[in-house]
Design a protein around this motif. Sequence first.
Motif, mmCIF file in Angstrom:
data_model
loop_
_atom_site.group_PDB
_atom_site.id
_atom_site.type_symbol
_atom_site.label_atom_id
_atom_site.label_comp_id
_atom_site.label_asym_id
_atom_site.label_seq_id
_atom_site.Cartn_x
_atom_site.Cartn_y
_atom_site.Cartn_z
ATOM 1 N N MET A 1 58.952 13.711 60.401
ATOM 2 C CA MET A 1 59.106 12.983 59.137
ATOM 3 C C MET A 1 60.572 12.634 58.890
ATOM 4 N N PRO A 2 60.844 11.380 58.499
ATOM 5 C CA PRO A 2 62.232 11.057 58.122
ATOM 6 C C PRO A 2 62.651 11.913 56.910
ATOM 7 N N THR A 3 63.949 12.146 56.814
ATOM 8 C CA THR A 3 64.467 12.956 55.709
ATOM 9 C C THR A 3 65.189 12.032 54.737
ATOM 10 N N THR A 4 64.953 12.218 53.460
ATOM 11 C CA THR A 4 65.679 11.457 52.442
ATOM 12 C C THR A 4 66.924 12.243 52.057
ATOM 13 N N GLU A 23 67.307 7.098 54.202
ATOM 14 C CA GLU A 23 66.401 7.840 55.080
ATOM 15 C C GLU A 23 67.106 8.137 56.392
ATOM 16 N N ARG A 25 66.299 9.335 60.344
ATOM 17 C CA ARG A 25 65.130 9.333 61.215
ATOM 18 C C ARG A 25 64.706 10.759 61.574
ATOM 19 N N ASP A 26 63.473 10.864 61.989
ATOM 20 C CA ASP A 26 62.915 12.115 62.472
ATOM 21 C C ASP A 26 63.771 12.598 63.647
ATOM 22 N N ASP A 123 66.103 2.457 66.413
ATOM 23 C CA ASP A 123 64.890 2.281 65.603
ATOM 24 C C ASP A 123 64.865 0.916 64.913
#
Length: 348
Positions: A1-4, A23, A25-26, A123
């Motif tokens: 999951m991407p992190t905010t 965001e 990236r994972d 990405d």
Amino acid sequence: MPTTVKAYAAPAADQPLAPTTIERRDVGPHDVLIGITHAGICHSDIHTARGEWGEVPYPIVVGHEIVGVVEEVGSEVTEHAVGDRVGVGCMVDSCRECANCEKGLEQYCLKGNTGTYAATGRDGQPTQGGYSQKIVVTEDFVLRVPEGISSEQAAPLLCAGITTYSPLRHWGAGPGTRVAVVGLGGLGHMAVKIAAAMGAEVTVLSQSLKKQEDGLRLGASRYFATSDPDTFEQLKGSFDLIVNTVSAKLDLDAYLSLLAVDGTMVNVGAPPEALSLQVFSLIPARRSVAGSNIGGIPETQEMLDFCAEHGIGAEVEVIRAEQVNEAWERVLASDVRYRFVIDTATIG
Ligand code: NAP
Ligand code: ZN
Ligand code: ZN
């Protein structure tokens, strides 16, 4: 999951930086998630965010002098472990296969290196820099920060340090060489410290004598004001290497006249305006004019280790995130002693 994560971004070229979220990236198999503790303020952040070097994707989070602690590593990562103190500079990727990448000169990647901000990541998203709480970077572009340098003093080494170390090494600064550093700002003060540690005789050429005491303390043996026309007369033909760190347009011909036979003036300062010169500033003494872009990943690690060995860090003023716009104005007014570093714990 991407992190905010929380960050400070420029919403547009003519607007102040403001808090936002982005965001990250994972964490992929070769990625490192870094909890950023410190981010230096480079003049390039300002040139970029204000659109002076060309179009950029807004909103943009700048900052490419990053130090932090590894919080998570991908399954294939071997070089870095959770808890390590690490750094990230001006690049986060390159093609890894071209002739320049093969030589460790990723900054000159023939396909173009991926800048830490304002570039396009793998990405497909715009890269976002260090004025933020966390960053995800592929392991090969993550540097080890040696013990003995504090994190705030290490952060500016990731751009100001390597950008001056690389040309000083390339053009052989050392015992018996006479080096002039033009501009005593973030890059300039690192150039003075590093050139002195390499054994060169260092002279500062600053707009005024206001920072003379500092320049001598940092390792210069001489200091001159370029606002005084006598300076150019007195120093004619007397340097082997001039490192120009000035962020604005300069009279190249005047500075070239200060080079000895076979001397080189290397430009690392990157003003948006074109600089021009008379070939007759070069011909009478077989002089060269050159440019240099940051440094490759292996050389950046070498520079960090060199600085640790010689007890060199940046002279910093640590600020809270909400002071960033004020700090930018002070950089623009040449009122920086000698690098602002954001304590990123104060973001949000
Ligand atoms: P900085 O901290 O603002 O230092 C620039 C210094 O230049 C000032 O402190 C000032 O020194 C002098 N200066 C400023 N305006 C001037 C003017 N109009 N005339 C004469 N001197 C002037 O900036 P920085 O972060 O060191 O960056 C310097 C430049 O290098 C920027 O253009 C930046 O984008 C570029 N850069 C290039 C690379 C690269 O890879 N080539 C990497 C990083 C940065 P005095 O007060 O002592 O005169
Ligand atoms: Zn920079
Ligand atoms: Zn390449």
